[in-house]
Design a protein around this motif. Structure first.
Motif, PDB file in Angstrom:
ATOM      1  N   UNK A   1       7.281  29.136  35.395  1.00  0.00           N
ATOM      2  CA  UNK A   1       7.082  27.807  36.131  1.00  0.00           C
ATOM      3  C   UNK A   1       6.183  26.867  36.041  1.00  0.00           C
ATOM      4  N   UNK A   2       4.846  27.331  35.438  1.00  0.00           N
ATOM      5  CA  UNK A   2       4.067  26.512  34.512  1.00  0.00           C
ATOM      6  C   UNK A   2       4.482  25.723  33.463  1.00  0.00           C
ATOM      7  N   UNK A   3       5.496  26.184  32.811  1.00  0.00           N
ATOM      8  CA  UNK A   3       5.928  25.539  31.393  1.00  0.00           C
ATOM      9  C   UNK A   3       6.637  24.327  32.070  1.00  0.00           C
ATOM     10  N   UNK A   4       7.805  24.487  33.256  1.00  0.00           N
ATOM     11  CA  UNK A   4       8.017  23.767  33.911  1.00  0.00           C
ATOM     12  C   UNK A   4       7.517  22.493  34.286  1.00  0.00           C
ATOM     13  N   UNK A   5       6.303  23.271  34.883  1.00  0.00           N
ATOM     14  CA  UNK A   5       5.071  21.831  35.487  1.00  0.00           C
ATOM     15  C   UNK A   5       4.547  21.025  34.561  1.00  0.00           C
ATOM     16  N   UNK A   6       4.365  21.274  32.647  1.00  0.00           N
ATOM     17  CA  UNK A   6       4.082  20.778  32.011  1.00  0.00           C
ATOM     18  C   UNK A   6       5.604  20.584  31.411  1.00  0.00           C
ATOM     19  N   UNK A   7       6.334  20.732  31.059  1.00  0.00           N
ATOM     20  CA  UNK A   7       7.570  20.217  30.489  1.00  0.00           C
ATOM     21  C   UNK A   7       7.447  18.758  31.473  1.00  0.00           C
ATOM     22  N   UNK A   8       8.036  18.604  33.457  1.00  0.00           N
ATOM     23  CA  UNK A   8       7.583  17.733  34.382  1.00  0.00           C
ATOM     24  C   UNK A   8       6.472  16.435  33.597  1.00  0.00           C
ATOM     25  N   UNK A   9       5.443  16.697  33.875  1.00  0.00           N
ATOM     26  CA  UNK A   9       4.450  16.042  33.287  1.00  0.00           C
ATOM     27  C   UNK A   9       4.500  15.469  32.477  1.00  0.00           C
ATOM     28  N   UNK A  10       4.949  15.922  30.508  1.00  0.00           N
ATOM     29  CA  UNK A  10       5.143  15.709  29.984  1.00  0.00           C
ATOM     30  C   UNK A  10       6.235  14.490  29.808  1.00  0.00           C
ATOM     31  N   UNK A  11       7.233  14.520  30.452  1.00  0.00           N
ATOM     32  CA  UNK A  11       7.965  14.174  30.535  1.00  0.00           C
ATOM     33  C   UNK A  11       8.150  12.164  31.272  1.00  0.00           C
ATOM     34  N   UNK A  12       6.729  12.426  32.395  1.00  0.00           N
ATOM     35  CA  UNK A  12       6.248  11.233  33.284  1.00  0.00           C
ATOM     36  C   UNK A  12       5.299  11.042  32.073  1.00  0.00           C
TER      37      UNK A  12
ATOM     38  N   UNK B   1      19.720  28.629  35.166  1.00  0.00           N
ATOM     39  CA  UNK B   1      18.536  28.504  34.919  1.00  0.00           C
ATOM     40  C   UNK B   1      18.362  29.527  33.799  1.00  0.00           C
ATOM     41  N   UNK B   2      16.633  28.460  33.458  1.00  0.00           N
ATOM     42  CA  UNK B   2      16.314  28.991  32.064  1.00  0.00           C
ATOM     43  C   UNK B   2      15.618  30.412  31.670  1.00  0.00           C
ATOM     44  N   UNK B   3      15.341  30.535  32.746  1.00  0.00           N
ATOM     45  CA  UNK B   3      14.437  31.469  33.127  1.00  0.00           C
ATOM     46  C   UNK B   3      12.737  31.031  32.199  1.00  0.00           C
ATOM     47  N   UNK B   4      12.596  30.145  32.592  1.00  0.00           N
ATOM     48  CA  UNK B   4      11.218  29.754  32.109  1.00  0.00           C
ATOM     49  C   UNK B   4      10.314  29.677  33.115  1.00  0.00           C
TER      50      UNK B   4
ATOM     51  N   UNK C   1       3.702  23.190  27.057  1.00  0.00           N
ATOM     52  CA  UNK C   1       4.893  23.736  27.768  1.00  0.00           C
ATOM     53  C   UNK C   1       5.420  24.911  26.902  1.00  0.00           C
ATOM     54  N   UNK C   2       5.373  24.106  25.730  1.00  0.00           N
ATOM     55  CA  UNK C   2       6.526  24.982  25.148  1.00  0.00           C
ATOM     56  C   UNK C   2       5.883  26.264  24.352  1.00  0.00           C
TER      57      UNK C   2
END
Length: 110
Positions: free
Chosen positions: A6-17, A1-4, A67-68
């Motif tokens: 969890x809030x960044x992963x949440x924003x990336x998931x929402x952004x992708x959707x 895992x990249x070690x991101x 997220x970034x």
């Protein structure tokens, strides 16, 4: 895992959707994804798809940026609140543009 965080992963998931949904609405004209929109609306399908799709794409890009920011730094906690305010203002702009549409091109939102 990249070690991101969890809030960044949440924003990336929402952004992708949001980016996928924005693409489908804007470029494929899937207006059935828009709550309350149907063929009886005075706004043509192409206009509704363009305005709503662009809004969803804009919010998706903003979520990607936030997220970034969380992925590379530790921004202030107010960033999530600022993002929420941007979403509210962008949706208000969307509603205004759809409600002030006129077919002759002289709408207030142009």
């Amino acid at each position: 895992m990249l070690g991101l965080p969890s809030i960044a992963i949440e924003y990336f998931g929402v952004a992708a959707l949001l980016l996928v949904l924005g693409y489908l609405i804007r470029f494929r004209e899937w207006t059935f994804l828009l709550a309350g929109y149907d063929e009886t609306s005075p706004v043509p399908s192409a206009v509704a798809a363009s305005v709503a799709g662009n809004t969803v794409l804009r919010i998706g890009v903003a979520a990607l940026v936030v997220g970034g920011a969380y992925a590379v730094a530790d921004p202030p906690a107010a960033l999530s609140g600022i993002f929420a305010a941007v979403v509210v203002l962008d949706v208000a702009r969307l509603l205004y543009r759809l409600n002030t549409y006129s077919p002759d091109g002289t709408d207030a939102a142009a």
